[in-house]
Design a protein around this motif. Structure first.
Motif, PDB file in Angstrom:
ATOM      1  N   VAL A 421      -7.182  49.841-115.686  1.00 58.56           N
ATOM      2  CA  VAL A 421      -5.900  50.306-116.220  1.00 58.56           C
ATOM      3  C   VAL A 421      -6.114  51.693-116.807  1.00 58.56           C
ATOM      4  N   LEU A 422      -5.364  52.676-116.311  1.00 57.75           N
ATOM      5  CA  LEU A 422      -5.462  54.046-116.811  1.00 57.75           C
ATOM      6  C   LEU A 422      -4.502  54.216-117.979  1.00 57.75           C
ATOM      7  N   GLN A 423      -5.008  54.830-119.058  1.00 60.08           N
ATOM      8  CA  GLN A 423      -4.220  55.039-120.265  1.00 60.08           C
ATOM      9  C   GLN A 423      -4.375  56.476-120.742  1.00 60.08           C
ATOM     10  N   GLY A 424      -3.306  57.056-121.238  1.00 60.85           N
ATOM     11  CA  GLY A 424      -3.335  58.408-121.772  1.00 60.85           C
ATOM     12  C   GLY A 424      -2.797  58.450-123.180  1.00 60.85           C
ATOM     13  N   THR A 425      -3.214  59.453-123.934  1.00 59.58           N
ATOM     14  CA  THR A 425      -2.716  59.632-125.299  1.00 59.58           C
ATOM     15  C   THR A 425      -2.522  61.117-125.573  1.00 59.58           C
ATOM     16  N   ALA A 426      -1.525  61.415-126.403  1.00 63.93           N
ATOM     17  CA  ALA A 426      -1.275  62.789-126.832  1.00 63.93           C
ATOM     18  C   ALA A 426      -1.977  63.096-128.137  1.00 63.93           C
ATOM     19  N   SER A 427      -2.699  62.124-128.693  1.00 66.13           N
ATOM     20  CA  SER A 427      -3.384  62.323-129.964  1.00 66.13           C
ATOM     21  C   SER A 427      -4.510  63.343-129.810  1.00 66.13           C
ATOM     22  N   PRO A 428      -4.670  64.269-130.792  1.00 68.71           N
ATOM     23  CA  PRO A 428      -5.780  65.227-130.704  1.00 68.71           C
ATOM     24  C   PRO A 428      -7.147  64.565-130.766  1.00 68.71           C
ATOM     25  N   ASN A 429      -7.218  63.405-131.411  1.00 67.20           N
ATOM     26  CA  ASN A 429      -8.496  62.708-131.579  1.00 67.20           C
ATOM     27  C   ASN A 429      -8.436  61.386-130.818  1.00 67.20           C
ATOM     28  N   ALA A 430      -9.221  61.285-129.723  1.00 65.59           N
ATOM     29  CA  ALA A 430      -9.168  60.087-128.885  1.00 65.59           C
ATOM     30  C   ALA A 430      -9.702  58.867-129.595  1.00 65.59           C
ATOM     31  N   PHE A 442       0.901  51.600-111.429  1.00 62.81           N
ATOM     32  CA  PHE A 442       0.764  51.918-110.009  1.00 62.81           C
ATOM     33  C   PHE A 442       1.915  51.301-109.221  1.00 62.81           C
ATOM     34  N   LYS A 443       2.022  51.695-107.984  1.00 58.86           N
ATOM     35  CA  LYS A 443       3.155  51.258-107.164  1.00 58.86           C
ATOM     36  C   LYS A 443       3.204  49.741-106.996  1.00 58.86           C
ATOM     37  N   CYS A 444       2.027  49.140-106.778  1.00 62.95           N
ATOM     38  CA  CYS A 444       2.048  47.732-106.395  1.00 62.95           C
ATOM     39  C   CYS A 444       0.957  46.892-107.052  1.00 62.95           C
ATOM     40  N   ALA A 490      -3.065  66.841-116.292  1.00 65.21           N
ATOM     41  CA  ALA A 490      -2.237  68.039-116.109  1.00 65.21           C
ATOM     42  C   ALA A 490      -0.821  67.704-115.659  1.00 65.21           C
ATOM     43  N   ASN A 491      -0.495  66.401-115.653  1.00 64.49           N
ATOM     44  CA  ASN A 491       0.830  65.968-115.172  1.00 64.49           C
ATOM     45  C   ASN A 491       1.104  66.487-113.760  1.00 64.49           C
ATOM     46  N   ASP A 492       0.084  66.468-112.917  1.00 60.44           N
ATOM     47  CA  ASP A 492       0.219  66.955-111.548  1.00 60.44           C
ATOM     48  C   ASP A 492       1.263  66.129-110.798  1.00 60.44           C
ATOM     49  N   ALA A 493       2.252  66.802-110.214  1.00 56.25           N
ATOM     50  CA  ALA A 493       3.375  66.099-109.585  1.00 56.25           C
ATOM     51  C   ALA A 493       2.941  65.323-108.353  1.00 56.25           C
ATOM     52  N   GLU A 494       2.024  65.890-107.568  1.00 53.46           N
ATOM     53  CA  GLU A 494       1.578  65.192-106.357  1.00 53.46           C
ATOM     54  C   GLU A 494       0.846  63.910-106.707  1.00 53.46           C
ATOM     55  N   LEU A 499       2.110  57.059-108.191  1.00 54.60           N
ATOM     56  CA  LEU A 499       2.255  56.045-109.218  1.00 54.60           C
ATOM     57  C   LEU A 499       3.708  55.614-109.337  1.00 54.60           C
ATOM     58  N   ALA A 500       3.894  54.443-109.929  1.00 53.09           N
ATOM     59  CA  ALA A 500       5.251  53.952-110.184  1.00 53.09           C
ATOM     60  C   ALA A 500       5.774  54.461-111.514  1.00 53.09           C
ATOM     61  N   LEU A 501       4.885  54.678-112.487  1.00 55.76           N
ATOM     62  CA  LEU A 501       5.320  55.122-113.818  1.00 55.76           C
ATOM     63  C   LEU A 501       4.295  56.071-114.410  1.00 55.76           C
ATOM     64  N   ASN A 502       4.761  57.264-114.763  1.00 60.89           N
ATOM     65  CA  ASN A 502       3.968  58.221-115.516  1.00 60.89           C
ATOM     66  C   ASN A 502       4.575  58.295-116.922  1.00 60.89           C
TER      67      ASN A 502
END
Length: 576
Positions: A421-430, A442-444, A490-494, A499-502
């Motif tokens: 499971v890929l997870q992202g955060t906007a926090s400066p300190n991970a 993901f899609k499926c 980088a929020n790359d559009a391609e 993915l199903a949800l960014n």
């Protein structure tokens, strides 16, 4: 009196025949010319394969069209100029391996038209190959017409994609589609576009090529199972399969909840269909047709119980070679001028010797088909050796063109389902306790616990499928997953289109991204989790890869020749 009796009896006989719906066509008429009351032709004779060719070509064209559609929608993101595994870099490494020259060695290592095209516009090249293939396969699907040239172009186009697809095209059904497509070239006349080319009857050698293909597919799948995993012997594999298969569908959720005796019956049925039924092919017309019917039913059940891409649809294609015109006649409407009536006329002309003498081209075709048969026999030697070997391997090609391959599926069954499971955060300190980690969907593939399994077949999300494999391995063995992480940072559009949800769509990209490892199980039907609307329950195993930022990936990207993605917002500048 005797003569009068015969004369008197004739009108009665004619009356009885009219009541039965049979027209008197005079002495010596063939029964094949009898018609039913609606004027429909009589049943077709067994032993010819005109309609078989039409069904085979349309079925194959359907699979081709799905495969090229998948290529068009996903290739740019996967192997394009900015893809996760760019094919331009792959071809460049091959060229360097062969001392910088695009010679026979390089081409034979990866046969593809892309060697001849401009690499500075790889996205356009990939789109052109996919769209041309989609257009040609759609034509065959809709019209039922094809010739050798058209089918050869389809085969070359898909070969060109498979041989640069790297990990994304490493599945057994890619080679299976290429082998099926190669055989289909020889089903057709050279130039003529006709569903019933009078001078080109369906070759028995080619038909036996298809039958040999389905025999190897099924027997190989059966043998790899009993050699590969003890659960196929103790009949417990189906206790796990529905839950742990790569991409389950909604039916898999309910099938997993079946009683134990149902799973035992499923496993026994699988052994019968893969280890016994394939030999029906060699036991005459009726048993061969029974084999085809059982395999079509088997593949239909597999389609309903899981998302195995277009594999099961493709496996249906050579099964149609087990049926002749008499068996497939019910698929075609009766009536004057229809395919069924025209095939009947061809059969009658053949029976009564009404056909003109064959042309010289017919002799050439017979020589070509004989050469094809010898080629298939020669290339089958290592395949047969592999089938007989106790150390059998599955889904392997013994030469770059993938004309005759070895197949197999689910030689081992995983007992537990793990997911990355890929997870992202906007926090400066991970590592901050208050860091809010948001999950990508993901899609499926399974992710959110309340998300219903998708119904996808025959379409194929290649990234989702490889994520299933990655969960059994480490991120070091799957370099593309860190490339994906960098693009999501980088929020790359391609990349996000795969993915199903960014969760960061429409706002600054995450500062950190991590991979978490979870164990997933279906919720119990009518249990507490299911009553809350959960399809899945999960338990964290640990980290799959630690939190990374774009700065952390700079050297990793540079070593592999990947351009470092640039975020759209000022977050990247702040991080630097």
């Amino acid at each position: 009196m005797r003569t009068d009796g015969q004369v008197m009896a004739a009108p009665g006989e004619q009356l009885r025949r009219r009541k039965a719906g049979v027209t008197d066509v005079g002495p010596g008429a063939s029964p094949a010319r009898e018609h039913d009351p609606a004027g429909c032709p009589a049943r077709l004779h067994p032993g010819t394969f005109w309609l078989t060719r039409v069904v085979l070509l349309r079925a194959l064209a359907f699979v081709y069209s799905v495969a090229f559609l998948v290529a068009f929608w996903q290739n740019k993101q996967l192997i394009g100029d900015r893809g996760l595994l760019p094919c331009r870099l792959y071809l460049r490494r091959l060229r360097q391996h062969f001392r910088g020259r695009v010679g026979w060695d390089a081409v034979s290592a990866a046969p593809t038209l892309l060697w001849l095209l401009d690499w500075s516009h790889m996205d356009a090249n990939l789109d052109a190959l996919a769209l041309l293939g989609l257009a040609l396969s759609s034509f065959v699907l809709l019209s039922g017409c094809a010739n050798m040239l058209l089918m050869a172009i389809l085969w070359v186009l898909y070969t060109s994609l498979v041989n640069v697809g790297q990990a994304w095209y490493s599945f057994g059904w890619e080679s299976q589609l290429l082998e099926t497509g190669f055989l289909a070239i020889f089903l057709c006349p050279l130039w003529t576009l006709s569903r019933l080319p009078r001078w080109t009857p369906t070759s028995r050698i080619v038909l036996w090529g298809f039958r040999w293909l389905i025999f190897r597919i099924m027997l190989g799948a059966g043998l790899i199972k009993i050699r590969g995993d003890r659960c196929w012997w103790d009949l417990t594999c189906m206790d796990y399969h529905y839950e742990t298969q790569p991409v389950p569908n909604p039916a898999a959720y309910f099938l997993h909840q079946s009683p134990w005796w149902v799973h035992r019956f499923e496993t026994l049925s699988n052994h019968f269909l893969e280890l016994v039924v394939p030999f029906f092919i060699f036991l005459g017309r009726r048993m061969c047709a029974l084999h085809g019917a059982l395999q079509l039913l088997f593949q239909a059940i597999l389609i309903l119980s899981g998302n195995l891409s277009f594999l099961n649809w493709l496996t249906m294609v050579p099964s149609f070679a087990c049926f002749d015109d008499a068996t497939l006649g019910f698929l075609f409407p009766s009536g004057p001028g229809g395919l069924k009536a025209r095939v009947l006329q061809l059969q009658e002309d053949s029976v009564h010797g009404a056909q003109p003498p064959p042309k010289r081209s017919c002799v050439v075709r017979r020589v070509v088909h004989l050469a094809l048969g010898l080629l298939l026999a020669w290339l089958s030697v290592p395949v047969v050796v592999n089938l007989l070997s106790p150390s059998q391997v599955m889904n392997t090609s013994f030469h770059p063109l993938r004309i005759v391959n070895t197949y197999g599926a689910f030689g081992s069954i995983t007992r537990e389902r793990t997911e990355v499971v890929l997870q992202g955060t906007a926090s400066p300190n991970a590592s901050a306790p208050d860091a809010e980690w948001q999950e990508y969907e993901f899609k499926c593939k399974p992710g959110g616990l309340w998300r219903r399994p998708c119904l996808l077949s025959p379409y194929h999300h290649r990234l989702d499928w490889l994520m299933w494999f990655a969960a059994f391995q480490t991120y070091e063995q799957n370099e593309w997953i860190l490339h994906l992480a960098g693009k999501l940072l980088a929020n790359d559009a391609e990349a996000a289109s795969l993915l199903a949800l960014n969760p960061f769509a429409g706002r600054p990209p995450p500062r950190w991204l991590r991979g978490e490892h979870f164990r997933y199980k279906f919720s119990r039907l009518a249990g507490r989790h299911a009553s809350d609307g959960k399809w899945w329950i999960r338990k964290r195993i640990g980290p799959y890869f630690p939190p990374v930022g774009l700065q952390d990936l700079r050297d990793y990207f540079r070593e592999r020749g990947w351009p470092l993605p640039q975020p759209d917002s000022g977050a990247w500048a702040a991080e630097k």
